[in-house]
Motif scaffolding. Structure first.
Motif, PDB file in Angstrom:
ATOM      1  N   ALA A  31       0.820  -1.209   0.000  1.00 15.05           N
ATOM      2  CA  ALA A  31       0.000   0.000   0.000  1.00 15.05           C
ATOM      3  C   ALA A  31       0.853   1.258   0.000  1.00 15.05           C
ATOM      4  CB  ALA A  31      -0.934  -0.010   1.209  1.00 15.05           C
ATOM      5  N   GLN A  32       2.092   1.141  -0.410  1.00 13.98           N
ATOM      6  CA  GLN A  32       2.961   2.308  -0.447  1.00 13.98           C
ATOM      7  C   GLN A  32       2.431   3.304  -1.471  1.00 13.98           C
ATOM      8  OE1 GLN A  32       6.735   0.478  -1.249  1.00 13.98           O
ATOM      9  NE2 GLN A  32       7.301   0.534   0.918  1.00 13.98           N
ATOM     10  N   GLY A  33       2.352   4.555  -1.046  1.00 16.08           N
ATOM     11  CA  GLY A  33       1.875   5.601  -1.935  1.00 16.08           C
ATOM     12  C   GLY A  33       0.368   5.723  -1.995  1.00 16.08           C
ATOM     13  N   ILE A  34      -0.351   4.901  -1.220  1.00 16.85           N
ATOM     14  CA  ILE A  34      -1.811   4.949  -1.205  1.00 16.85           C
ATOM     15  C   ILE A  34      -2.266   5.547   0.121  1.00 16.85           C
ATOM     16  CG2 ILE A  34      -3.938   3.580  -1.299  1.00 16.85           C
ATOM     17  CD1 ILE A  34      -2.375   3.602  -3.921  1.00 16.85           C
ATOM     18  N   SER A  35      -3.241   6.440   0.049  1.00 17.96           N
ATOM     19  CA  SER A  35      -3.778   7.068   1.252  1.00 17.96           C
ATOM     20  C   SER A  35      -5.027   6.329   1.718  1.00 17.96           C
ATOM     21  CB  SER A  35      -4.127   8.532   0.977  1.00 17.96           C
ATOM     22  OG  SER A  35      -4.844   9.064   2.068  1.00 17.96           O
ATOM     23  N   LEU A  36      -4.918   5.712   2.877  1.00 13.62           N
ATOM     24  CA  LEU A  36      -6.085   5.081   3.505  1.00 13.62           C
ATOM     25  C   LEU A  36      -7.128   6.139   3.834  1.00 13.62           C
ATOM     26  CD1 LEU A  36      -7.571   2.711   4.844  1.00 13.62           C
ATOM     27  CD2 LEU A  36      -6.205   3.133   6.890  1.00 13.62           C
ATOM     28  N   VAL A 146       0.066  12.530   0.137  1.00 12.32           N
ATOM     29  CA  VAL A 146       0.920  11.327   0.163  1.00 12.32           C
ATOM     30  C   VAL A 146       1.797  11.277  -1.086  1.00 12.32           C
ATOM     31  CG1 VAL A 146       0.903   8.792   0.015  1.00 12.32           C
ATOM     32  CG2 VAL A 146      -0.556   9.954   1.679  1.00 12.32           C
ATOM     33  N   LEU A 147       1.219  11.559  -2.235  1.00 12.30           N
ATOM     34  CA  LEU A 147       2.007  11.544  -3.481  1.00 12.30           C
ATOM     35  C   LEU A 147       3.100  12.599  -3.452  1.00 12.30           C
ATOM     36  CD1 LEU A 147      -0.702  10.996  -6.232  1.00 12.30           C
ATOM     37  CD2 LEU A 147       0.886   9.338  -5.263  1.00 12.30           C
ATOM     38  N   GLN A 148       2.801  13.757  -2.898  1.00 12.80           N
ATOM     39  CA  GLN A 148       3.803  14.823  -2.798  1.00 12.80           C
ATOM     40  C   GLN A 148       4.960  14.374  -1.907  1.00 12.80           C
ATOM     41  OE1 GLN A 148       2.529  18.342  -0.717  1.00 12.80           O
ATOM     42  NE2 GLN A 148       4.063  19.618  -1.738  1.00 12.80           N
ATOM     43  N   ARG A 149       4.670  13.661  -0.849  1.00 17.91           N
ATOM     44  CA  ARG A 149       5.719  13.202   0.063  1.00 17.91           C
ATOM     45  C   ARG A 149       6.566  12.098  -0.549  1.00 17.91           C
ATOM     46  NH1 ARG A 149       2.201  13.429   5.635  1.00 17.91           N
ATOM     47  NH2 ARG A 149       2.322  15.685   5.800  1.00 17.91           N
ATOM     48  N   TYR A 150       5.968  11.222  -1.341  1.00 21.89           N
ATOM     49  CA  TYR A 150       6.728  10.141  -1.968  1.00 21.89           C
ATOM     50  C   TYR A 150       7.571  10.640  -3.138  1.00 21.89           C
ATOM     51  CZ  TYR A 150       5.063   6.072   0.552  1.00 21.89           C
ATOM     52  OH  TYR A 150       4.828   5.131   1.512  1.00 21.89           O
ATOM     53  N   ARG A 151       7.099  11.653  -3.820  1.00 16.29           N
ATOM     54  CA  ARG A 151       7.780  12.281  -4.959  1.00 16.29           C
ATOM     55  C   ARG A 151       7.950  11.353  -6.164  1.00 16.29           C
ATOM     56  NH1 ARG A 151       9.474  17.344  -3.674  1.00 16.29           N
ATOM     57  NH2 ARG A 151       9.792  17.729  -1.476  1.00 16.29           N
ATOM     58  N   GLU A 152       7.639  10.094  -6.008  1.00 17.29           N
ATOM     59  CA  GLU A 152       7.702   9.146  -7.123  1.00 17.29           C
ATOM     60  C   GLU A 152       6.382   8.396  -7.144  1.00 17.29           C
ATOM     61  OE1 GLU A 152      10.201   5.216  -8.184  1.00 17.29           O
ATOM     62  OE2 GLU A 152      11.365   6.956  -7.544  1.00 17.29           O
ATOM     63  N   VAL A 153       5.726   8.394  -8.295  1.00 19.29           N
ATOM     64  CA  VAL A 153       4.407   7.802  -8.402  1.00 19.29           C
ATOM     65  C   VAL A 153       4.490   6.558  -9.291  1.00 19.29           C
ATOM     66  CG1 VAL A 153       2.020   8.188  -9.117  1.00 19.29           C
ATOM     67  CG2 VAL A 153       3.369  10.080  -8.205  1.00 19.29           C
ATOM     68  N   GLU A 154       4.019   5.426  -8.749  1.00 22.28           N
ATOM     69  CA  GLU A 154       3.957   4.210  -9.556  1.00 22.28           C
ATOM     70  C   GLU A 154       2.915   4.397 -10.652  1.00 22.28           C
ATOM     71  OE1 GLU A 154       3.350   0.622  -7.352  1.00 22.28           O
ATOM     72  OE2 GLU A 154       4.724   1.243  -5.774  1.00 22.28           O
TER      73      GLU A 154
END
Length: 165
Positions: A31-36, A146-154
């Motif tokens: 669930a990395q990059g996904i906001s619950l 969450v996407l902004q914090r990961y900076r890399e989007v699958e």
């Protein structure tokens, strides 16, 4: 109620986004990059908006879509919250938007104010429907953070966000 091509297109985009997210969770098993929190907000949107499912019938299509939205979003929330190995890969530290404080409470307050001003009688179902409209407009915010914090989007996560919008 007649079918509108724009409603159909919107419904299909939303269904496709849910399918993409479920596929991503199943294939990647994380669930990395996904906001619950975004999915919890959407579940709240659907549950409050589709209360009329129990006492109003418009069409088979309408009823099926309402049930599909609620069940599929609930399954996403359940999967991220409780199902291993996905549960252990969910990074709560990245998903920190205070959704009850900055989304649910303000949207409910605005819905209550507009309902009291614009309605001659108090109708709880109408109030919750209004609340769901306001909440849906900002429900994607935790996911964007969450996407902004990961900076890399699958790729599948990006597709999910695109079709959700």
């Amino acid at each position: 109620m007649s079918m509108n091509i724009f409603r159909l297109a919107g419904d299909m985009c939303h269904v496709f986004s849910i399918i993409v997210l479920l596929l991503r969770l199943r294939v990647a098993k994380n669930a990395q990059g996904i906001s619950l929190r975004t999915n919890e907000l959407f579940l709240l949107v659907f549950v409050t908006r589709y209360l009329d499912l129990f006492f109003n019938f418009f069409s088979i299509y309408n009823s099926v879509m309402k049930v599909l939205y609620i069940v599929s979003t609930a399954s996403i929330v359940y999967t991220i919250r409780f199902k291993e190995p996905i549960k252990s890969t969910y990074e709560k530290s990245q998903d920190t938007f205070l959704h009850w404080k900055f989304a649910v409470a303000p949207c409910f307050a605005i819905a209550l104010i507009t309902h009291l001003i614009g309605s001659k009688r108090f109708d709880m179902v109408e109030l919750l429907w209004t609340f769901s409209i306001y909440l849906e407009s900002i429900a994607i915010l935790p996911q964007l953070i969450v996407l902004q914090r990961y900076r890399e989007v699958e790729n599948l996560t990006g597709n999910y966000i695109f079709f959700m919008g």
